[in-house]
Motif scaffolding. Structure first.
Motif, PDB file in Angstrom:
ATOM      1  N   ASP A   1       0.859  -1.175   0.000  1.00  0.00           N
ATOM      2  CA  ASP A   1       0.000   0.000   0.000  1.00  0.00           C
ATOM      3  C   ASP A   1       0.897   1.227   0.000  1.00  0.00           C
ATOM      4  O   ASP A   1       1.657   1.444   0.949  1.00  0.00           O
ATOM      5  CB  ASP A   1      -0.896  -0.039   1.236  1.00  0.00           C
ATOM      6  CG  ASP A   1      -1.888   1.101   1.278  1.00  0.00           C
ATOM      7  OD1 ASP A   1      -2.035   1.828   0.270  1.00  0.00           O
ATOM      8  OD2 ASP A   1      -2.528   1.268   2.326  1.00  0.00           O
ATOM      9  N   THR A   2       0.858   2.008  -1.070  1.00  0.00           N
ATOM     10  CA  THR A   2       1.684   3.214  -1.162  1.00  0.00           C
ATOM     11  C   THR A   2       0.779   4.435  -1.286  1.00  0.00           C
ATOM     12  O   THR A   2      -0.432   4.311  -1.491  1.00  0.00           O
ATOM     13  CB  THR A   2       2.628   3.154  -2.380  1.00  0.00           C
ATOM     14  OG1 THR A   2       1.860   3.310  -3.577  1.00  0.00           O
ATOM     15  CG2 THR A   2       3.410   1.855  -2.426  1.00  0.00           C
ATOM     16  N   ASP A   3       1.370   5.610  -1.200  1.00  0.00           N
ATOM     17  CA  ASP A   3       0.603   6.852  -1.367  1.00  0.00           C
ATOM     18  C   ASP A   3      -0.005   6.945  -2.765  1.00  0.00           C
ATOM     19  O   ASP A   3      -0.992   7.637  -2.968  1.00  0.00           O
ATOM     20  CB  ASP A   3       1.490   8.076  -1.113  1.00  0.00           C
ATOM     21  CG  ASP A   3       1.890   8.198   0.345  1.00  0.00           C
ATOM     22  OD1 ASP A   3       1.179   7.628   1.204  1.00  0.00           O
ATOM     23  OD2 ASP A   3       2.912   8.851   0.634  1.00  0.00           O
ATOM     24  N   GLU A   4       0.589   6.240  -3.716  1.00  0.00           N
ATOM     25  CA  GLU A   4       0.121   6.322  -5.100  1.00  0.00           C
ATOM     26  C   GLU A   4      -0.760   5.153  -5.491  1.00  0.00           C
ATOM     27  O   GLU A   4      -1.179   5.044  -6.634  1.00  0.00           O
ATOM     28  CB  GLU A   4       1.324   6.435  -6.027  1.00  0.00           C
ATOM     29  CG  GLU A   4       2.113   7.691  -5.723  1.00  0.00           C
ATOM     30  CD  GLU A   4       3.300   7.891  -6.630  1.00  0.00           C
ATOM     31  OE1 GLU A   4       3.352   7.271  -7.702  1.00  0.00           O
ATOM     32  OE2 GLU A   4       4.160   8.681  -6.248  1.00  0.00           O
ATOM     33  N   GLY A   5      -1.048   4.251  -4.555  1.00  0.00           N
ATOM     34  CA  GLY A   5      -1.914   3.112  -4.843  1.00  0.00           C
ATOM     35  C   GLY A   5      -1.228   1.804  -4.495  1.00  0.00           C
ATOM     36  O   GLY A   5      -0.209   1.779  -3.810  1.00  0.00           O
TER      37      GLY A   5
END
Length: 86
Positions: free
Chosen positions: A35-39
């Motif tokens: 899970d990243t800030d960009e999806g």
């Protein structure tokens, strides 16, 4: 390359054939979902060569790799048996 697949009711998603070939994903391989800030980012889990195993410190790298492969095969075999039983 961009491909779309659907998520099933069980939360499963199919990795498109072209991407499985490109990244050499075979049955039994593991992927990591991050899970990243960009999806969501999906990566193939790489082998650790037996790092962190409880073996004597003087065990050679080749022996560690052999042990890791054997343990990995045992896990895959057990998983396959569990799927067959289900």
């Amino acid at each position: 390359m961009s491909k779309a697949t659907r998520v099933t009711e069980k939360g499963q998603a199919t990795i498109p054939h072209e991407l499985r070939e490109k990244y050499d994903l075979k049955p039994g391989d593991e992927v990591v979902w991050m899970d990243t800030d960009e999806g969501i980012v999906v990566k193939k889990r790489t082998r650790t060569g037996g790092r962190g195993m409880l073996v004597p410190d003087d065990t050679s790298d080749a022996k560690r790799e052999e042990i890791a492969e054997e343990l990995g095969q045992r896990v895959r075999d057990r998983r396959d048996r569990n799927y067959e039983d289900a």
